[in-house]
Design a protein around this motif. Structure first.
Motif, PDB file in Angstrom:
ATOM      1  N   HIS A  43       0.827  -1.220   0.000  1.00 45.77           N
ATOM      2  CA  HIS A  43       0.000   0.000   0.000  1.00 45.77           C
ATOM      3  C   HIS A  43       0.861   1.269   0.000  1.00 45.77           C
ATOM      4  CE1 HIS A  43      -3.777  -2.102   0.407  1.00 45.77           C
ATOM      5  NE2 HIS A  43      -3.253  -2.842   1.371  1.00 45.77           N
ATOM      6  N   GLY A  44       2.141   1.124   0.281  1.00 41.01           N
ATOM      7  CA  GLY A  44       3.019   2.295   0.228  1.00 41.01           C
ATOM      8  C   GLY A  44       2.850   3.238   1.406  1.00 41.01           C
ATOM      9  N   ALA A  45       2.237   2.756   2.482  1.00 40.14           N
ATOM     10  CA  ALA A  45       1.997   3.626   3.643  1.00 40.14           C
ATOM     11  C   ALA A  45       3.253   3.814   4.489  1.00 40.14           C
ATOM     12  CB  ALA A  45       0.869   3.052   4.506  1.00 40.14           C
ATOM     13  N   TRP A  46       4.276   3.002   4.244  1.00 43.82           N
ATOM     14  CA  TRP A  46       5.552   3.170   4.942  1.00 43.82           C
ATOM     15  C   TRP A  46       6.659   2.659   4.034  1.00 43.82           C
ATOM     16  CZ3 TRP A  46       1.547   0.153   7.097  1.00 43.82           C
ATOM     17  CH2 TRP A  46       1.627  -1.210   6.825  1.00 43.82           C
ATOM     18  N   ASN A  47       7.902   3.106   4.316  1.00 41.13           N
ATOM     19  CA  ASN A  47       9.054   2.607   3.571  1.00 41.13           C
ATOM     20  C   ASN A  47       9.813   1.601   4.446  1.00 41.13           C
ATOM     21  OD1 ASN A  47      10.980   3.979   5.268  1.00 41.13           O
ATOM     22  ND2 ASN A  47      10.495   5.889   4.194  1.00 41.13           N
ATOM     23  N   ILE A  48      10.887   1.028   3.905  1.00 43.29           N
ATOM     24  CA  ILE A  48      11.588  -0.044   4.624  1.00 43.29           C
ATOM     25  C   ILE A  48      12.225   0.474   5.913  1.00 43.29           C
ATOM     26  CG2 ILE A  48      13.772   0.236   3.336  1.00 43.29           C
ATOM     27  CD1 ILE A  48      13.910  -2.905   3.402  1.00 43.29           C
ATOM     28  N   ASP A  49      12.656   1.738   5.914  1.00 50.02           N
ATOM     29  CA  ASP A  49      13.280   2.277   7.118  1.00 50.02           C
ATOM     30  C   ASP A  49      12.241   2.538   8.211  1.00 50.02           C
ATOM     31  OD1 ASP A  49      16.001   2.369   6.102  1.00 50.02           O
ATOM     32  OD2 ASP A  49      15.262   3.922   4.761  1.00 50.02           O
ATOM     33  N   VAL A  50      11.064   3.005   7.805  1.00 45.76           N
ATOM     34  CA  VAL A  50       9.977   3.170   8.777  1.00 45.76           C
ATOM     35  C   VAL A  50       9.622   1.810   9.386  1.00 45.76           C
ATOM     36  CG1 VAL A  50       7.521   3.734   9.015  1.00 45.76           C
ATOM     37  CG2 VAL A  50       9.015   5.243   7.688  1.00 45.76           C
ATOM     38  N   TYR A  69       9.412 -13.582  13.639  1.00 43.19           N
ATOM     39  CA  TYR A  69       8.207 -13.165  12.919  1.00 43.19           C
ATOM     40  C   TYR A  69       7.166 -12.544  13.860  1.00 43.19           C
ATOM     41  CZ  TYR A  69       9.883 -15.124   8.526  1.00 43.19           C
ATOM     42  OH  TYR A  69      10.607 -15.374   7.388  1.00 43.19           O
ATOM     43  N   GLU A  70       7.257 -12.814  15.138  1.00 44.36           N
ATOM     44  CA  GLU A  70       6.374 -12.095  16.076  1.00 44.36           C
ATOM     45  C   GLU A  70       6.743 -10.608  16.104  1.00 44.36           C
ATOM     46  OE1 GLU A  70       7.048 -15.143  19.367  1.00 44.36           O
ATOM     47  OE2 GLU A  70       5.072 -14.335  19.890  1.00 44.36           O
ATOM     48  N   LYS A  71       8.028 -10.312  15.975  1.00 40.18           N
ATOM     49  CA  LYS A  71       8.429  -8.889  15.891  1.00 40.18           C
ATOM     50  C   LYS A  71       7.830  -8.261  14.635  1.00 40.18           C
ATOM     51  CE  LYS A  71      12.969  -9.469  18.131  1.00 40.18           C
ATOM     52  NZ  LYS A  71      13.335 -10.871  18.054  1.00 40.18           N
ATOM     53  N   TRP A  72       7.895  -9.005  13.531  1.00 47.54           N
ATOM     54  CA  TRP A  72       7.318  -8.484  12.286  1.00 47.54           C
ATOM     55  C   TRP A  72       5.831  -8.188  12.466  1.00 47.54           C
ATOM     56  CZ3 TRP A  72       8.860 -10.065   6.735  1.00 47.54           C
ATOM     57  CH2 TRP A  72      10.248  -9.981   6.572  1.00 47.54           C
ATOM     58  N   MET A  73       5.107  -9.139  13.053  1.00 46.52           N
ATOM     59  CA  MET A  73       3.658  -8.979  13.221  1.00 46.52           C
ATOM     60  C   MET A  73       3.331  -7.803  14.117  1.00 46.52           C
ATOM     61  SD  MET A  73       1.662 -12.498  13.687  1.00 46.52           S
ATOM     62  CE  MET A  73       2.836 -13.372  14.675  1.00 46.52           C
ATOM     63  N   ALA A  74       4.066  -7.695  15.225  1.00 48.97           N
ATOM     64  CA  ALA A  74       3.797  -6.615  16.179  1.00 48.97           C
ATOM     65  C   ALA A  74       4.041  -5.262  15.516  1.00 48.97           C
ATOM     66  CB  ALA A  74       4.682  -6.780  17.414  1.00 48.97           C
ATOM     67  N   ALA A  75       5.149  -5.156  14.794  1.00 46.71           N
ATOM     68  CA  ALA A  75       5.448  -3.892  14.116  1.00 46.71           C
ATOM     69  C   ALA A  75       4.399  -3.598  13.052  1.00 46.71           C
ATOM     70  CB  ALA A  75       6.841  -3.953  13.490  1.00 46.71           C
ATOM     71  N   LEU A  76       3.963  -4.644  12.347  1.00 49.94           N
ATOM     72  CA  LEU A  76       2.937  -4.449  11.321  1.00 49.94           C
ATOM     73  C   LEU A  76       1.641  -3.921  11.939  1.00 49.94           C
ATOM     74  CD1 LEU A  76       1.829  -4.732   8.458  1.00 49.94           C
ATOM     75  CD2 LEU A  76       1.343  -7.147   8.958  1.00 49.94           C
ATOM     76  N   ALA A  77       1.228  -4.513  13.045  1.00 49.63           N
ATOM     77  CA  ALA A  77      -0.002  -4.050  13.695  1.00 49.63           C
ATOM     78  C   ALA A  77       0.133  -2.582  14.104  1.00 49.63           C
ATOM     79  CB  ALA A  77      -0.301  -4.922  14.913  1.00 49.63           C
ATOM     80  N   ASP A  78       1.276  -2.224  14.658  1.00 45.96           N
ATOM     81  CA  ASP A  78       1.489  -0.836  15.083  1.00 45.96           C
ATOM     82  C   ASP A  78       1.476   0.117  13.880  1.00 45.96           C
ATOM     83  OD1 ASP A  78       1.718  -1.866  17.631  1.00 45.96           O
ATOM     84  OD2 ASP A  78       3.895  -1.706  17.728  1.00 45.96           O
ATOM     85  N   LEU A  79       2.126  -0.305  12.786  1.00 44.24           N
ATOM     86  CA  LEU A  79       2.164   0.547  11.579  1.00 44.24           C
ATOM     87  C   LEU A  79       0.779   0.709  10.970  1.00 44.24           C
ATOM     88  CD1 LEU A  79       5.389  -0.822   9.824  1.00 44.24           C
ATOM     89  CD2 LEU A  79       5.073   1.483  10.737  1.00 44.24           C
ATOM     90  N   LEU A  80       0.004  -0.368  10.960  1.00 45.39           N
ATOM     91  CA  LEU A  80      -1.346  -0.298  10.367  1.00 45.39           C
ATOM     92  C   LEU A  80      -2.206   0.709  11.110  1.00 45.39           C
ATOM     93  CD1 LEU A  80      -1.915  -4.115   9.766  1.00 45.39           C
ATOM     94  CD2 LEU A  80      -1.887  -2.360   7.961  1.00 45.39           C
TER      95      LEU A  80
ATOM     96  N   HIS B  10      -0.203  -3.454  19.025  1.00 44.63           N
ATOM     97  CA  HIS B  10      -0.070  -4.896  18.788  1.00 44.63           C
ATOM     98  C   HIS B  10      -0.494  -5.722  19.991  1.00 44.63           C
ATOM     99  CE1 HIS B  10       3.564  -5.583  21.228  1.00 44.63           C
ATOM    100  NE2 HIS B  10       4.003  -4.425  20.790  1.00 44.63           N
ATOM    101  N   SER B  11      -0.497  -5.092  21.174  1.00 43.30           N
ATOM    102  CA  SER B  11      -0.869  -5.859  22.365  1.00 43.30           C
ATOM    103  C   SER B  11      -2.366  -6.195  22.376  1.00 43.30           C
ATOM    104  CB  SER B  11      -0.494  -5.074  23.622  1.00 43.30           C
ATOM    105  OG  SER B  11      -1.189  -3.840  23.642  1.00 43.30           O
ATOM    106  N   LEU B  12      -3.129  -5.614  21.436  1.00 45.80           N
ATOM    107  CA  LEU B  12      -4.559  -5.919  21.338  1.00 45.80           C
ATOM    108  C   LEU B  12      -4.817  -7.248  20.635  1.00 45.80           C
ATOM    109  CD1 LEU B  12      -5.576  -2.297  20.252  1.00 45.80           C
ATOM    110  CD2 LEU B  12      -6.127  -3.363  22.449  1.00 45.80           C
ATOM    111  N   LEU B  13      -3.801  -7.795  19.962  1.00 48.99           N
ATOM    112  CA  LEU B  13      -3.978  -9.051  19.214  1.00 48.99           C
ATOM    113  C   LEU B  13      -3.915 -10.256  20.151  1.00 48.99           C
ATOM    114  CD1 LEU B  13      -1.710  -8.121  16.181  1.00 48.99           C
ATOM    115  CD2 LEU B  13      -4.176  -8.586  16.058  1.00 48.99           C
ATOM    116  N   PRO B  14      -4.398 -11.433  19.690  1.00 53.04           N
ATOM    117  CA  PRO B  14      -4.363 -12.629  20.545  1.00 53.04           C
ATOM    118  C   PRO B  14      -2.929 -12.994  20.929  1.00 53.04           C
ATOM    119  CG  PRO B  14      -5.686 -13.017  18.568  1.00 53.04           C
ATOM    120  CD  PRO B  14      -5.009 -11.702  18.380  1.00 53.04           C
ATOM    121  N   PRO B  15      -2.737 -13.604  22.100  1.00 48.19           N
ATOM    122  CA  PRO B  15      -1.376 -13.933  22.553  1.00 48.19           C
ATOM    123  C   PRO B  15      -0.697 -15.039  21.743  1.00 48.19           C
ATOM    124  CG  PRO B  15      -3.026 -14.583  24.202  1.00 48.19           C
ATOM    125  CD  PRO B  15      -3.753 -13.839  23.140  1.00 48.19           C
TER     126      PRO B  15
END
Lengths: 223, 209
Positions: A43-50, A69-80, B10-15
């Motif tokens: 979607h282009g809402a962030w770049n690789i450095d962001v 990959y949990e780090k990836w997911m957590a960062a993705l949720a925060d960015l979204l 992210h803490s809102l997602l399932p554990p």
């Protein structure tokens, strides 16, 4: 001070555990985490450095306990959420209704082309090249972003305040310290800099060993 | 400005991690922000189309063709692009050659940068804290964990991928391979030998000395 991700040289992690060639993913959900992250990036809402900085600014406790990959997911949720693509309520409770794909949604037929297109980091720059092969340079004394307190930088702490020599110039690349904070490309010359192990470590394994880092011109001064 | 929060969304997602990614994928799919068929296409690309076989092709060609090798060491990006190996995480390529005097090894201490178009998705150990922490300070100890012991006369040069330049190691061509063609040579080139944590295989199956 740097953050948890800046772990080069750190003690205490134990041995590296090699895996057989051909093992790509340790769990099925790792594949989905990779694919969802790449697809959301389209979607282009962030770049690789962001996105790198979003992983780095996870709390130290989360950074330490999350697998890769949990780090990836957590960062993705925060960015979204930061990009207003999803809300905190939706993260907690799910989508309220189904919606049609938006124009920037990556479709299967475009995947190959998007992955093959890449995203070069070279940019034109007016910053003159100050260093050349074999020049002696010293790295910034403190491995920190000088534009933003606590911001993203690519100078590892272990390589701060050391003397090395230029191996080559890679041309002018956008500066992550700027682009991670949406402050513009700020392109400048990027160099491969060789630093001797005896300059970095109190107990180097071998006097002839060295580490090479890619460092931006503003991280360096003549030595 | 760096957006440090105490209440990360992210803490809102399932554990459970598997449920966490399922929740994200379902949410993004229902909002029209992700196409599940595109996810399958991304996974298929890195499981079947883009992997170390690409890098092995480049290495075997370099072992077989001195002019190709010279061009590769001079401008790897252009040379591998001409073979069709270009794209995400491989926009700026440098190939570094192992010799009797220097052994090269690649790491990304700050995250997990890796030459995707030539090697695919990095293995778990490459992304591990242990490798990221120790490869720069104790590369010979790490090599020993991979079963590799270098002569004292060989210096180790560790490349920390701190920018968007991606590094591929050109391993030494094993002894006893003089009569082999490019296809046979390709079979001796392992993923780890192109990261620098292994040596290329010998035709008898052993790791090269």
């Amino acid at each position: 001070m740097t953050r948890m991700h800046d772990m080069g040289g750190r003690y205490g992690d134990g041995p590296v555990i090699p895996e057989p060639e051909g093992v790509l993913f340790d769990a099925e959900w790792h594949k989905r985490a990779l694919a969802v992250t790449l697809a959301a990036g389209a979607h282009g809402a962030w770049n690789i450095d962001v996105s790198r900085h979003a992983r780095e600014r996870l709390s130290p406790a989360d950074y330490g306990r999350f697998s890769y990959y949990e780090k990836w997911m957590a960062a993705l949720a925060d960015l979204l959420v930061e990009a207003d693509l999803v809300s905190r309520t939706e993260l907690a409770e799910g989508a309220q209704a189904d919606a049609a794909p938006v124009p920037t949604t990556l479709t299967a037929d475009r995947v190959a082309a998007v992955l093959a297109a890449g995203g070069p980091a070279t940019r034109p720059s007016d910053v003159p090249q100050l260093f050349h092969a074999c020049d002696a340079v010293r790295t910034r004394k403190i491995a920190a972003n000088v534009l933003v307190d606590g911001g993203h930088t690519r100078l590892p702490a272990y390589a701060a305040g050391v003397t090395g020599r230029i191996l080559r110039c890679h041309g002018t690349h956008l500066l992550p310290d700027s682009s991670a904070h949406r402050l513009g490309d700020a392109a400048e010359p990027l160099y491969a800099v060789a630093v001797r192990a005896v300059e970095l470590w109190s107990h180097p394994e071998h006097p002839e060993d060295e580490v090479v880092l890619d460092l931006w011109q503003s991280y360096l001064e003549p030595a | 400005m760096p957006h440090d929060h105490s209440d990360h969304p992210h803490s809102l997602l399932p554990p459970d991690p598997a449920l966490r990614i399922k929740a994200l994928e379902t949410l993004l799919t229902r909002k029209g922000l992700v196409d599940p068929a595109a996810l399958d296409a991304i996974i298929d690309t890195y499981e079947t189309k883009i992997g170390p076989q690409n890098g092995a092709h480049v290495v075997a060609r370099a072992w077989s063709d001195p002019a190709f090798k010279a061009a590769l060491l001079e401008d790897a990006t252009a040379v591998v692009r001409a073979l069709g190996y270009y794209g995400r995480q491989g926009e700026h390529m440098v190939v570094v050659e192992n010799t009797e005097d220097v052994h090269n090894m690649v790491v990304c201490t700050l995250c997990s940068c890796y030459p995707w178009p030539l090697l695919g998705i990095p293995p778990g150990w490459y992304k591990s804290d242990a490798y990221r922490a120790r490869a720069v300070r104790a590369p010979r100890a790490v090599l020993a964990e991979f079963g590799v012991t270098l002569p004292r006369e060989t210096a180790v040069r560790v490349w920390d991928s701190t920018a968007e330049v991606r590094y591929l190691v050109l391993p030494q061509r094993p002894d006893g391979t003089e009569g082999l063609d490019e296809t046979a040579l390709k079979g001796l080139v392992t993923r780890d030998s192109m990261i620098g944590t292994a040596l290329a295989r010998r035709p008898d199956g052993a790791a090269a000395p």
